[in-house]
Design a protein around this motif. Sequence first.
Motif, PDB file in Angstrom:
ATOM      1  N   ASP A 281      33.092   0.742  -3.749  1.00  0.00           N
ATOM      2  CA  ASP A 281      32.202  -0.409  -3.855  1.00  0.00           C
ATOM      3  C   ASP A 281      32.893  -1.588  -4.527  1.00  0.00           C
ATOM      4  OD1 ASP A 281      30.056   0.893  -2.637  1.00  0.00           O
ATOM      5  OD2 ASP A 281      29.454   1.820  -4.522  1.00  0.00           O
ATOM      6  N   ARG A 282      33.745  -1.305  -5.495  1.00  0.00           N
ATOM      7  CA  ARG A 282      34.532  -2.390  -6.112  1.00  0.00           C
ATOM      8  C   ARG A 282      35.439  -3.026  -5.070  1.00  0.00           C
ATOM      9  NH1 ARG A 282      36.920  -1.004 -12.104  1.00  0.00           N
ATOM     10  NH2 ARG A 282      35.135   0.195 -12.901  1.00  0.00           N
ATOM     11  N   LEU A 283      36.025  -2.187  -4.220  1.00  0.00           N
ATOM     12  CA  LEU A 283      36.908  -2.690  -3.173  1.00  0.00           C
ATOM     13  C   LEU A 283      36.150  -3.638  -2.248  1.00  0.00           C
ATOM     14  CD1 LEU A 283      39.568  -2.643  -1.551  1.00  0.00           C
ATOM     15  CD2 LEU A 283      38.695  -0.608  -0.384  1.00  0.00           C
ATOM     16  N   LEU A 284      34.943  -3.240  -1.856  1.00  0.00           N
ATOM     17  CA  LEU A 284      34.156  -4.065  -0.958  1.00  0.00           C
ATOM     18  C   LEU A 284      33.679  -5.349  -1.634  1.00  0.00           C
ATOM     19  CD1 LEU A 284      31.983  -1.362   0.856  1.00  0.00           C
ATOM     20  CD2 LEU A 284      34.012  -2.540   1.731  1.00  0.00           C
TER      21      LEU A 284
ATOM     22  N   GLY B 101      28.973 -13.957  -3.361  1.00  0.00           N
ATOM     23  CA  GLY B 101      29.410 -12.571  -3.404  1.00  0.00           C
ATOM     24  C   GLY B 101      28.296 -11.723  -3.976  1.00  0.00           C
ATOM     25  N   VAL B 102      28.149 -10.509  -3.476  1.00  0.00           N
ATOM     26  CA  VAL B 102      27.027  -9.676  -3.912  1.00  0.00           C
ATOM     27  C   VAL B 102      27.461  -8.222  -4.053  1.00  0.00           C
ATOM     28  CG1 VAL B 102      26.255  -9.253  -1.538  1.00  0.00           C
ATOM     29  CG2 VAL B 102      24.610  -9.062  -3.420  1.00  0.00           C
ATOM     30  N   SER B 103      26.841  -7.537  -5.005  1.00  0.00           N
ATOM     31  CA  SER B 103      27.059  -6.092  -5.173  1.00  0.00           C
ATOM     32  C   SER B 103      25.726  -5.455  -5.509  1.00  0.00           C
ATOM     33  CB  SER B 103      28.075  -5.804  -6.286  1.00  0.00           C
ATOM     34  OG  SER B 103      27.654  -6.387  -7.512  1.00  0.00           O
TER      35      SER B 103
ATOM     36  N   SER C   6      35.380  -4.265   6.952  1.00  0.00           N
ATOM     37  CA  SER C   6      34.767  -2.937   6.812  1.00  0.00           C
ATOM     38  C   SER C   6      33.493  -2.967   5.977  1.00  0.00           C
ATOM     39  CB  SER C   6      35.758  -1.961   6.172  1.00  0.00           C
ATOM     40  OG  SER C   6      36.179  -2.431   4.900  1.00  0.00           O
ATOM     41  N   ASN C   7      33.187  -4.114   5.375  1.00  0.00           N
ATOM     42  CA  ASN C   7      31.991  -4.233   4.543  1.00  0.00           C
ATOM     43  C   ASN C   7      30.786  -4.500   5.450  1.00  0.00           C
ATOM     44  OD1 ASN C   7      30.015  -4.771   2.643  1.00  0.00           O
ATOM     45  ND2 ASN C   7      31.361  -5.984   1.331  1.00  0.00           N
ATOM     46  N   GLN C   8      30.261  -3.422   6.022  1.00  0.00           N
ATOM     47  CA  GLN C   8      29.190  -3.550   6.997  1.00  0.00           C
ATOM     48  C   GLN C   8      27.902  -4.107   6.401  1.00  0.00           C
ATOM     49  OE1 GLN C   8      29.585  -3.139  10.334  1.00  0.00           O
ATOM     50  NE2 GLN C   8      31.720  -2.986   9.695  1.00  0.00           N
ATOM     51  N   THR C   9      27.675  -3.863   5.116  1.00  0.00           N
ATOM     52  CA  THR C   9      26.471  -4.403   4.477  1.00  0.00           C
ATOM     53  C   THR C   9      26.506  -5.920   4.449  1.00  0.00           C
ATOM     54  OG1 THR C   9      26.217  -2.437   3.082  1.00  0.00           O
ATOM     55  CG2 THR C   9      25.081  -4.436   2.380  1.00  0.00           C
ATOM     56  N   MET C  10      27.643  -6.476   4.036  1.00  0.00           N
ATOM     57  CA  MET C  10      27.782  -7.931   3.995  1.00  0.00           C
ATOM     58  C   MET C  10      27.747  -8.520   5.403  1.00  0.00           C
ATOM     59  SD  MET C  10      28.083  -9.260   0.891  1.00  0.00           S
ATOM     60  CE  MET C  10      29.215 -10.641   0.822  1.00  0.00           C
ATOM     61  N   ILE C  11      28.374  -7.843   6.347  1.00  0.00           N
ATOM     62  CA  ILE C  11      28.368  -8.312   7.726  1.00  0.00           C
ATOM     63  C   ILE C  11      26.937  -8.336   8.262  1.00  0.00           C
ATOM     64  CG2 ILE C  11      29.133  -7.847  10.085  1.00  0.00           C
ATOM     65  CD1 ILE C  11      31.343  -8.878   8.287  1.00  0.00           C
ATOM     66  N   HIS C  12      26.168  -7.300   7.923  1.00  0.00           N
ATOM     67  CA  HIS C  12      24.769  -7.222   8.363  1.00  0.00           C
ATOM     68  C   HIS C  12      23.954  -8.375   7.769  1.00  0.00           C
ATOM     69  CE1 HIS C  12      20.872  -5.568   9.468  1.00  0.00           C
ATOM     70  NE2 HIS C  12      20.501  -5.692   8.209  1.00  0.00           N
ATOM     71  N   ILE C  13      24.153  -8.639   6.467  1.00  0.00           N
ATOM     72  CA  ILE C  13      23.440  -9.740   5.817  1.00  0.00           C
ATOM     73  C   ILE C  13      23.815 -11.065   6.480  1.00  0.00           C
ATOM     74  CG2 ILE C  13      23.260 -11.075   3.683  1.00  0.00           C
ATOM     75  CD1 ILE C  13      23.528  -8.457   2.145  1.00  0.00           C
TER      76      ILE C  13
ATOM     77  N   ARG D  54      36.552 -13.075  12.178  1.00  0.00           N
ATOM     78  CA  ARG D  54      37.313 -11.927  11.688  1.00  0.00           C
ATOM     79  C   ARG D  54      38.800 -12.137  11.964  1.00  0.00           C
ATOM     80  NH1 ARG D  54      32.638  -9.371  13.794  1.00  0.00           N
ATOM     81  NH2 ARG D  54      31.616  -7.944  12.334  1.00  0.00           N
ATOM     82  N   GLU D  55      39.617 -11.789  10.956  1.00  0.00           N
ATOM     83  CA  GLU D  55      41.058 -11.918  11.110  1.00  0.00           C
ATOM     84  C   GLU D  55      41.767 -11.062  10.080  1.00  0.00           C
ATOM     85  OE1 GLU D  55      44.468 -15.441  11.473  1.00  0.00           O
ATOM     86  OE2 GLU D  55      42.418 -15.911  10.852  1.00  0.00           O
ATOM     87  N   TYR D  56      42.722 -10.249  10.542  1.00  0.00           N
ATOM     88  CA  TYR D  56      43.560  -9.428   9.661  1.00  0.00           C
ATOM     89  C   TYR D  56      42.736  -8.549   8.722  1.00  0.00           C
ATOM     90  CZ  TYR D  56      46.955 -12.855  11.300  1.00  0.00           C
ATOM     91  OH  TYR D  56      47.716 -13.677  12.087  1.00  0.00           O
ATOM     92  N   GLY D  57      41.693  -7.924   9.242  1.00  0.00           N
ATOM     93  CA  GLY D  57      40.902  -7.004   8.442  1.00  0.00           C
ATOM     94  C   GLY D  57      39.935  -7.667   7.483  1.00  0.00           C
ATOM     95  N   GLU D  58      39.816  -8.994   7.545  1.00  0.00           N
ATOM     96  CA  GLU D  58      38.886  -9.713   6.686  1.00  0.00           C
ATOM     97  C   GLU D  58      37.927 -10.537   7.538  1.00  0.00           C
ATOM     98  OE1 GLU D  58      41.257 -11.983   3.983  1.00  0.00           O
ATOM     99  OE2 GLU D  58      41.735 -10.242   2.753  1.00  0.00           O
ATOM    100  N   ALA D  59      36.822 -10.910   6.937  1.00  0.00           N
ATOM    101  CA  ALA D  59      35.820 -11.684   7.662  1.00  0.00           C
ATOM    102  C   ALA D  59      35.379 -12.873   6.823  1.00  0.00           C
ATOM    103  CB  ALA D  59      34.614 -10.809   8.006  1.00  0.00           C
ATOM    104  N   ASP D  60      35.295 -14.023   7.459  1.00  0.00           N
ATOM    105  CA  ASP D  60      34.767 -15.231   6.835  1.00  0.00           C
ATOM    106  C   ASP D  60      33.525 -15.648   7.605  1.00  0.00           C
ATOM    107  OD1 ASP D  60      36.691 -16.135   4.687  1.00  0.00           O
ATOM    108  OD2 ASP D  60      38.075 -15.907   6.370  1.00  0.00           O
TER     109      ASP D  60
END
Length: 222
Positions: free
Chosen positions: A46-49, A111-113, A150-157, A167-173
């Motif tokens: 979760d810290r990673l995400l 950013g959210v956790s 890979s952070n599907q929760t953030m992508i869903h939000i 999406r680019e190089y494993g990251e999403a903006d």
Amino acid sequence: MNPTDIFPANSNLLGSHSKSTIYVKELSEKDRHRILRHFLALEESDRLLRFGTYLPDAMVEKYVEGLDFSRDKVFGVMSHHFRLVGVGHLAFAPRSEKDEATDKDTVAEFGVSVSKTARGKGVGAKLFERGAIHCRNADVDTLYMHCLSSNQTMIHIAKKAGMEIHREYGEADAYLKLLPADAVSVLREAVQEQVAAIDYTIKANARAAVKWIRHLPGLKEK
């Protein structure tokens, strides 16, 4: 005016048998130690995400120590045990010259956790909604989110909010264009903060009462 334009929807925050409204409150300097405890309790994945990379405890402490409550906005959702189960950080920054999404002087990044015990109950979405409405009322029309793909929760939000995702190089903006403030958005944020502040005070007082009772003579060892 529809009441649902002002008050947040109900969501199951405490378990399958307990319905509770999610109250999102603006946090302050006095909550810094609670924010730190929330981040330190996150599992490694979760810290990673949340941060896009794994941060050791020392770096998490440095991040929390660096929070500027006079510049940015930090929002939280408290459990009935007066523990932060969700934290949203709305950071403001000057617009980059390369930023073609807005002509405003300031942009915001969110950013959210969410703690494992409160996941899947709409806490992250409510934190995002609060951040977005604050941006509107602060005359910021572009809200960004940056996360791992890979952070599907953030992508869903992001998708649910209608954000444009790259999406680019494993990251999403992702970024969201916000409407200008109006009477409803201003009233909605004010009422939500007032109600959340009452909820915060009640839970804080209840927590203090429990601590006081536990320290009564004859109960210390129980």
